[in-house]
Design an enzyme around this catalytic site. Structure first.
Site, PDB file in Angstrom:
ATOM      1  N   TYR A 119      31.312  13.055  -5.569  1.00 45.73           N
ATOM      2  CA  TYR A 119      31.140  14.404  -6.103  1.00 45.73           C
ATOM      3  C   TYR A 119      30.053  14.486  -7.182  1.00 45.73           C
ATOM      4  CZ  TYR A 119      35.632  15.284  -3.838  1.00 45.73           C
ATOM      5  OH  TYR A 119      36.638  15.404  -2.917  1.00 45.73           O
ATOM      6  N   ILE A 120      29.748  13.394  -7.830  1.00 44.46           N
ATOM      7  CA  ILE A 120      28.800  13.441  -8.953  1.00 44.46           C
ATOM      8  C   ILE A 120      27.451  12.878  -8.526  1.00 44.46           C
ATOM      9  CG2 ILE A 120      30.551  13.375 -10.756  1.00 44.46           C
ATOM     10  CD1 ILE A 120      30.149  10.405 -11.016  1.00 44.46           C
TER      11      ILE A 120
END
Length: 864
Positions: A119-120
């Site tokens: 997600y990052i």
């Protein structure tokens, strides 16, 4: 024989198990130290960090990449799985220096973890791209599987190790370096190149305050104390704004709750309002002092932590323990060498450009491309031979030999570019390249100045927003026995000789803390100090028991006792300042003495007592009074003075005593904002029990307080602090934010509510206090702005205004646009002593003696 010989050789090749373990352990220990836990001094990175940055550089296209993809790329170089790589990436990203982050990367302040790697996103920062990577000056090695190349270390031109800090535990050693301020590091690099002394101290993203008194340049044996920033919101609320390095808001709150549960502090509630900024509100229990609670938070919770740095780095494949200053110096030396290498590479590239431009110009201007031998040469090798002959007259023009590769570049030039060749344009380009070479030569000749300019450029480009976050200050030493909350009750069984907080059915003495020491005196003249416990035996027939305060010079004990040996009764006044815990001290002259009378006086009181002798005694006066103030205060071992030689029936109190100690000298230490009795800072005066302190602040308010040593004063906003004396006036110059004018006033403190601020200037937002002084200190020197010039003027405030009420605005000040006001301290001119003529004095004395002798007879009788 042959078989026996072969068996002997096999036996010699056998390694015992103990030896195998020894070798394996050494190999493992070396691997952990060099390849996992300890950073290299060259680039300040651990292997996993270096491999992550290398993988990110290979992937770099200016856009963000999913961290999951970065982990996959880094695994080509790092043989330890995705979890360790992911944790290392998050750690680098949270330091906000080498990696630009996007998404939820967690929060070091609260302890919140980052989102999942899928997600990052991340990419290399502009700073990282500028200072870390240069393939031309990088030393390369094969990766663990031999498929790819990776850097041995990066050619870093910045002390990354000092900026990021590092922590690692290896086999048999560990490393812990604290992060330092980005701007101060660059300023330190510049100062090092200029030959100046450098002092670098840690700086943390979490802010707070730090005491670096014992930092010891980050070497082993040093330590720093880090405190949270705590503010007093009101008398019942404290606010924590910054937290110490290494803690989180969660762990900090847990430590506060734990200290409250143990009774070390007394609070109602802890509220965590942390969002963009840290805010932890601590609501105090009723009747609790905010100043004492603030000290207790530092003493018993994670609001203060002690950190021991240990600078260990890898130098030439070996761990070394060195200081921060040496790390900085080695980084600067490496940067200067790397800049030299880069300049030399740039110079070589510029010379090559000039070389080929000259080659091309001669090739075209001399019409070599039209030469029949060249055009009809046939194959490539024949072309090389023809061109070599054609260029022979020009060989001295070039700085190096012309190779076949150079001829190949000429041959590959398309005819269209040759026909469009502009000689003047090429000459201009060559001139520009020669100017660049001259500049490179200048930089090489002035390498130190070039390095200084390099560091200054980094500071200008990346220093904004990286100012120091942790305030450097000195911490006072907190006496935990004073600030600990009274979480226990002291009881005593006088007859049986027991004391403690578990004797709840016996006599209550006082409230205390469970870390206090207890002092007890018994009827046989013995004294003992012991740590408070549930139940402790101190000796039968207890006369007095209380909380013991070490080095308390105000506590004085008055005692009368009978000496078993002589039968005489003695009186003494003494202090107990320092003792060995659990050791029994005899306060009499030895033997089986007996105490007639005993009192403990917390402020040195000396009472009057009535002494009654036995009826059978031969004394003519069997009842008389004695005043303890007649005795000097001595140590506990002093025998005392004789009260009477006759047997004493009883001694009773006749009159309560007054203190014989006088006042207490109190100093104010501006570095920590605290009062003290150790002569640190400015002497405020001698204080009696009823005296007060008055503090004036920059916002134009004042408050009166006691002179308790636990008081806190905000030294950043304090304008003046004084002993408050009756009818003493104060002189103030203040700015009125409403009328935009400066005023002068003289007034007396009329309010009597302690620990409450009263504003004595106008309530306009920009109103402020410019100057405050006490009493007759009215001569000042004012610096003010007159047009574009700064002027100075001496004034006596006493001539400008009379004493008025504390709420009065005062008179308009004679000068405006005041910059600063300084007190002119009166110099004491001591009377000049007359010169002494020793010979004259001797002659005078001799004459007086001779005259006296003439008036006396042989035996001293005066003559008729």
């Amino acid at each position: 024989m042959g078989e026996e010989h072969e068996n002997e050789e096999e036996i010699h090749d056998v390694i015992p198990i103990s030896g195998m373990y020894e070798n394996w352990f050494l190999d493992y220990a070396s691997y952990v130290i060099l390849e996992r836990a300890v950073p290299a001094i060259n680039d300040g990175l651990k292997p996993v960090q270096r491999r992550i940055l290398h993988a990110m550089k290979e992937m770099d296209d200016g856009r963000y990449n999913k961290v999951a993809n970065i982990i996959g790329s880094a695994m080509q170089y790092h043989p330890h799985g995705d979890a360790s790589i992911g944790d290392a990436i998050v750690n680098l990203g949270q330091k906000d220096l080498l990696i630009d982050t996007q998404g939820n990367w967690g929060d070091v302040r609260t302890g919140d973890s980052a989102a999942a790697a899928r997600y990052i996103e991340a990419r290399l920062s502009k700073f990282a791209l500028e200072v870390i990577f240069n393939p031309q000056t990088t030393e390369w090695q094969l990766s663990y599987d031999g498929r790819k190349k990776e850097p041995v270390t990066f050619p870093v031109k910045f002390p990354l190790l000092l900026a990021q800090g590092v922590e690692g535990i290896a086999v048999g050693l560990s490393t812990k370096m604290l992060p330092h301020n980005f701007c101060e590091i660059l300023e330190g690099c510049i100062a090092t190149l200029k030959g100046k002394k450098v002092n670098l101290f840690p700086d943390f993203l979490t802010g707070g305050k730090i005491d670096v008194t014992d930092y010891n340049d980050g070497k082993r044996g040093g330590k720093v104390r880090v405190r949270a920033t705590i503010e007093e919101v009101d008398k019942s609320t404290l606010a924590i704004r910054d937290i110490p390095y290494g803690t989180t808001t969660t762990s900090l709150i847990e430590s506060i709750v734990k200290a409250n549960d143990k009774g070390k502090i007394k609070i109602k509630q802890v509220i965590d309002n942390t969002a963009k900024d840290i805010e932890i509100l601590v609501n105090l229990a009723s009747g609790t002092s905010p100043d004492i609670t603030m000290d207790a938070l530092y003493a018993f919770t994670d609001c203060e932590v002690s950190i021991s740095p240990n600078a260990c780095v890898i130098i030439n494949d070996k761990p070394h323990f060195i200081g921060i200053t040496e790390i900085l110096k080695q980084s600067v030396d490496q940067t200067v060498d790397l800049l030299r290498q880069e300049l030399e590479i740039e110079k070589a590239e510029l010379k090559e450009k000039i070389f080929f431009s000259d080659l091309l110009r001669i090739f075209i201007n001399e019409g070599m491309y039209k030469n029949p031998e060249y055009e009809n040469s046939g194959d490539l090798q024949k072309c090389y031979e023809v061109l070599s002959e054609l260029f022979k007259p020009f060989y001295d023009h070039f700085y190096r030999e012309i190779t076949n590769e150079d001829f190949k570049r000429l041959i590959d030039k398309p005819l269209s570019s040759i026909t469009r060749f502009d000689t003047s344009k090429v000459d201009a380009q060559i001139k520009e390249l020669q100017d660049k070479i001259a500049q490179v030569d200048h930089n090489l000749d002035n390498l130190t100045e070039f390095a200084i300019s390099y560091y200054q450029n980094l500071l200008d480009k990346y220093g904004k927003g990286r100012e120091r976050k942790t305030e450097i200050t000195n911490f006072d030493t907190i006496n935990v026995n004073i600030v600990a909350a009274n979480n226990a009750k002291l009881y005593v069984n006088r007859q049986d000789g027991f004391v403690g907080y578990g004797l709840k059915k016996d006599e209550f003495v006082t409230e205390c803390s469970d870390i206090d020491d207890i002092i007890a005196f018994t009827k046989d003249g013995k004294c003992v100090v012991t740590r408070i416990q549930d139940k402790t035996f101190v000796g039968k027939d207890i006369l007095h028991v209380g909380v013991f305060k070490k080095n308390d010079e105000r506590m004085v004990y008055n005692m009368a006792y009978v000496d078993a040996k002589s039968g005489n009764s003695y009186v003494k006044r003494f202090q107990v300042l320092s003792v060995t815990r659990d050791r029994e001290y005899d306060l009499t002259k030895g033997g089986k003495g007996k105490v007639h009378y005993f009192t403990a006086n917390p402020n040195g009181e000396a009472e009057i007592v009535t002494v009654s002798l036995t009826q059978a005694s031969k004394a003519r006066k069997k009842v008389f009074d004695f005043d303890f103030s007649e005795l000097e205060i001595k140590g506990r071992g002093a025998g005392g003075n004789i009260l009477t030689k006759y047997p004493v029936r009883k001694i009773v109190l006749k009159e309560e005593g007054k203190s014989t100690l006088g006042g207490v000298d109190i100093w104010y230490d501006p570095t920590v904002g605290r009062l003290n009795r150790e002569e640190r800072g400015e002497l405020l005066g001698n204080f009696m029990s009823e005296d007060q302190v008055v503090a004036f602040y920059k916002d134009g308010s004042y408050e009166t307080t006691s002179f308790e040593l636990t008081n806190h004063y905000d030294f950043n906003s304090l304008m003046g602090i004084y002993k408050l004396e009756e009818d003493t006036s104060f002189n103030a110059i203040h700015y009125d934010g409403e009328s935009k004018n400066y005023f002068v006033k003289r007034f007396i403190i009329e309010t009597n509510t302690p620990n409450k601020k009263f504003s004595f200037v106008t309530e306009a937002r920009s109103s402020k206090l410019m100057f405050i002084s006490k009493g007759i200190d009215t001569d000042v020197e004012v610096t003010y702005k007159d047009g574009r010039k700064h002027e100075k003027k001496k004034l006596d405030l006493m001539n400008l205004i009379d004493i008025k009420g504390w709420k009065a605005i005062g008179n308009k000040f004679p000068v405006q646009q005041v910059i600063s006001v300084d007190l002119i301290k009166e110099e004491k001119n001591e009377p000049k002593q007359p010169e002494v003529d020793l010979d004259e004095i001797k002659n005078t004395i001799k004459s007086e003696v001779e005259e006296e002798e003439n008036q006396l007879g042989l035996f001293g009788e005066k003559k008729e």
